[in-house]
Write an enzyme that holds these catalytic residues in place. Structure first.
Site, PDB file in Angstrom:
ATOM      1  N   ARG A  46       0.835  -1.194   0.000  1.00 27.26           N
ATOM      2  CA  ARG A  46       0.000   0.000   0.000  1.00 27.26           C
ATOM      3  C   ARG A  46       0.871   1.245   0.000  1.00 27.26           C
ATOM      4  O   ARG A  46       0.563   2.241  -0.646  1.00 27.26           O
ATOM      5  CB  ARG A  46      -0.948  -0.002   1.213  1.00 27.26           C
ATOM      6  CG  ARG A  46      -1.698   1.323   1.384  1.00 27.26           C
ATOM      7  CD  ARG A  46      -2.819   1.256   2.396  1.00 27.26           C
ATOM      8  NE  ARG A  46      -2.508   0.526   3.601  1.00 27.26           N
ATOM      9  CZ  ARG A  46      -1.767   0.979   4.625  1.00 27.26           C
ATOM     10  NH1 ARG A  46      -1.232   2.188   4.575  1.00 27.26           N
ATOM     11  NH2 ARG A  46      -1.575   0.224   5.690  1.00 27.26           N
ATOM     12  N   TYR A  98     -16.976  16.725 -15.264  1.00 26.09           N
ATOM     13  CA  TYR A  98     -17.428  15.333 -15.239  1.00 26.09           C
ATOM     14  C   TYR A  98     -18.376  15.094 -14.059  1.00 26.09           C
ATOM     15  O   TYR A  98     -18.128  15.568 -12.949  1.00 26.09           O
ATOM     16  CB  TYR A  98     -16.209  14.407 -15.152  1.00 26.09           C
ATOM     17  CG  TYR A  98     -16.536  12.977 -14.838  1.00 26.09           C
ATOM     18  CD1 TYR A  98     -17.425  12.243 -15.623  1.00 26.09           C
ATOM     19  CD2 TYR A  98     -15.955  12.342 -13.746  1.00 26.09           C
ATOM     20  CE1 TYR A  98     -17.732  10.931 -15.320  1.00 26.09           C
ATOM     21  CE2 TYR A  98     -16.248  11.026 -13.444  1.00 26.09           C
ATOM     22  CZ  TYR A  98     -17.144  10.327 -14.238  1.00 26.09           C
ATOM     23  OH  TYR A  98     -17.448   9.017 -13.932  1.00 26.09           O
ATOM     24  N   LYS A 195      -8.920   5.769 -19.325  1.00 27.05           N
ATOM     25  CA  LYS A 195      -9.263   6.250 -20.651  1.00 27.05           C
ATOM     26  C   LYS A 195      -8.065   6.152 -21.597  1.00 27.05           C
ATOM     27  O   LYS A 195      -7.604   5.061 -21.897  1.00 27.05           O
ATOM     28  CB  LYS A 195      -9.807   7.673 -20.549  1.00 27.05           C
ATOM     29  CG  LYS A 195     -10.864   7.886 -19.446  1.00 27.05           C
ATOM     30  CD  LYS A 195     -12.053   6.961 -19.527  1.00 27.05           C
ATOM     31  CE  LYS A 195     -13.219   7.369 -18.637  1.00 27.05           C
ATOM     32  NZ  LYS A 195     -12.977   7.330 -17.195  1.00 27.05           N
TER      33      LYS A 195
END
Length: 383
Positions: A46, A98, A195
């Site tokens: 992590r 967005y 994307k």
């Protein structure tokens, strides 16, 4: 090194130990420590992982920033950045940002006393007038999603610097291949790497690049504390996708320009949103700050034509969420990406029910035009 080469050789180029040309997937949660108080640079995945670190250094190089950070999604990246702020702070946001960004501010961070103000960031006077004592950052998309408004990133950054506040830019649509906000004065750059950076619709991921040591230390603390990190495998997949970004974006740009012109001349279309048109209000600014117009077009279908029938008659282009993959995608913003924004706000800025957004892929251009043409012809409402 030019960006086409940097995409392939930036960050950590290969594996020194074995000579492997690809960074290995370090699929481990923890690391053996040689003795008490001593480690080899990693303790727990992590906090740090070699595969993710390679991806983070790569995106930092591409955006010409100080440090990069990998997250499990674009919204995890945005959430981490917004976590830099505290109760009483206000964020100025672009007026057709967005829907996920609006939702997390409106439904999550509002509970913690972090406010937002919606502004047309393409209007510099409106940006200046939005500045009050509570504003701590300006959050820009340029081009905006889905109406393709262009904001002068350099000028907005100058306004922000004069006020001692941050400029945050969501650079998902442009990618560092076409636009580099940090060079234009931005402090923080966010990508939904799902994307264009990934480019193949096979990985959900987000990245952040910052311009200073102070921001890097603060954001790493948040990344480690909240834990929304990108997995080793997805880091590997993202590095793999980035290697072909240049040739993909060139093809996206090429196809999109042709389709935008095609749509503009169709009788079924009322309006086309595309920053590559010379009469687009942001055309000159786009040319100043970017080296292309991207792969997204939005358009409004005229009364007398049914947008649902348009979607239902597409055969090559996929009707679905997201954008930026090698395949072309069609989206209905009002019910999909921007459904979380109240209808009165959507309609006020132009996200109407008959607005369609296309993410143009890298397929054969003649096939794409034929598919759109057929869908438009079949969308006529019955008399």
């Amino acid at each position: 090194m030019k960006i086409e080469s940097l995409l392939i050789h930036g960050g950590i180029d290969g594996d020194e130990k074995t000579g492997a040309v690809n960074i290995p997937i370090y699929q481990t949660s923890t690391y053996k420590q040689p003795k008490f108080g001593v480690n080899k640079g990693y303790e727990y995945s992590r906090t740090g992982n070699p595969t993710r670190e390679a991806l983070e250094k790569l995106v930092s190089d591409l955006e010409e920033g100080y440090a990069g950070f990998g997250f499990a999604s674009g919204m995890a990246a945005t959430t981490a950045v917004l976590s830099l702020f505290k109760c009483g702070d206000k964020i100025v946001i672009s007026n057709n940002v967005y829907g996920g960004t609006f939702r997390v501010l409106d439904k999550v961070f509002n509970h913690f006393g972090i406010e937002y103000k919606i502004v047309d960031t393409s209007n510099l006077e409106e940006v200046k007038n939005s500045m009050d004592e509570a504003v701590r950052a300006i959050f820009i998309e340029s081009p905006t999603n889905p109406l393709m408004d262009i904001t002068d990133i350099e000028e907005v950054s100058n306004i922000a610097k004069a006020k001692g506040i941050y400029t945050i830019v969501d650079n998902t649509f442009m990618t560092p291949y076409l636009q580099k906000p940090i060079k234009l004065g931005a402090d923080i750059v966010i990508h939904s790497a799902t994307k264009y950076l990934g480019g193949h619709s096979d990985t959900v991921s987000g990245v952040v690049v910052v311009n200073s040591e102070d921001l890097a230390e603060r954001l790493h603390f948040i990344q480690n504390s909240t834990g929304g990190v990108l997995s080793p495998f997805d880091s590997f997949m993202l590095i793999k996708g980035i290697k072909t970004l240049a040739i993909r974006m060139d093809r996206h740009n090429e196809n999109t320009k042709v389709i935008a012109e095609f749509l503009r001349n169709r009788k079924e279309i009322e309006k086309v949103y595309y920053p590559g048109f010379e009469d687009h209000p942001g055309y000159e600014i786009q040319n100043k700050q970017a080296k292309g117009y991207g792969g997204i077009i939005s358009f409004v279908i005229k009364k007398g034509y049914d947008y649902k029938k348009f979607f239902n008659n597409l055969e090559i282009i996929t009707f679905g969420e997201s954008l930026g993959g090698v395949e072309s995608l069609a989206c209905h913003p009002a019910s999909m990406t921007h459904a979380s924004i109240p209808s009165e706000i959507r309609e006020k800025v132009g996200i109407v029910d008959n607005l369609i957004r296309l993410s143009i892929g890298i397929e054969n251009i003649e096939d794409l035009i034929e598919d759109i043409k057929n869908a438009l012809e079949e969308s006529k409402e019955n008399d």
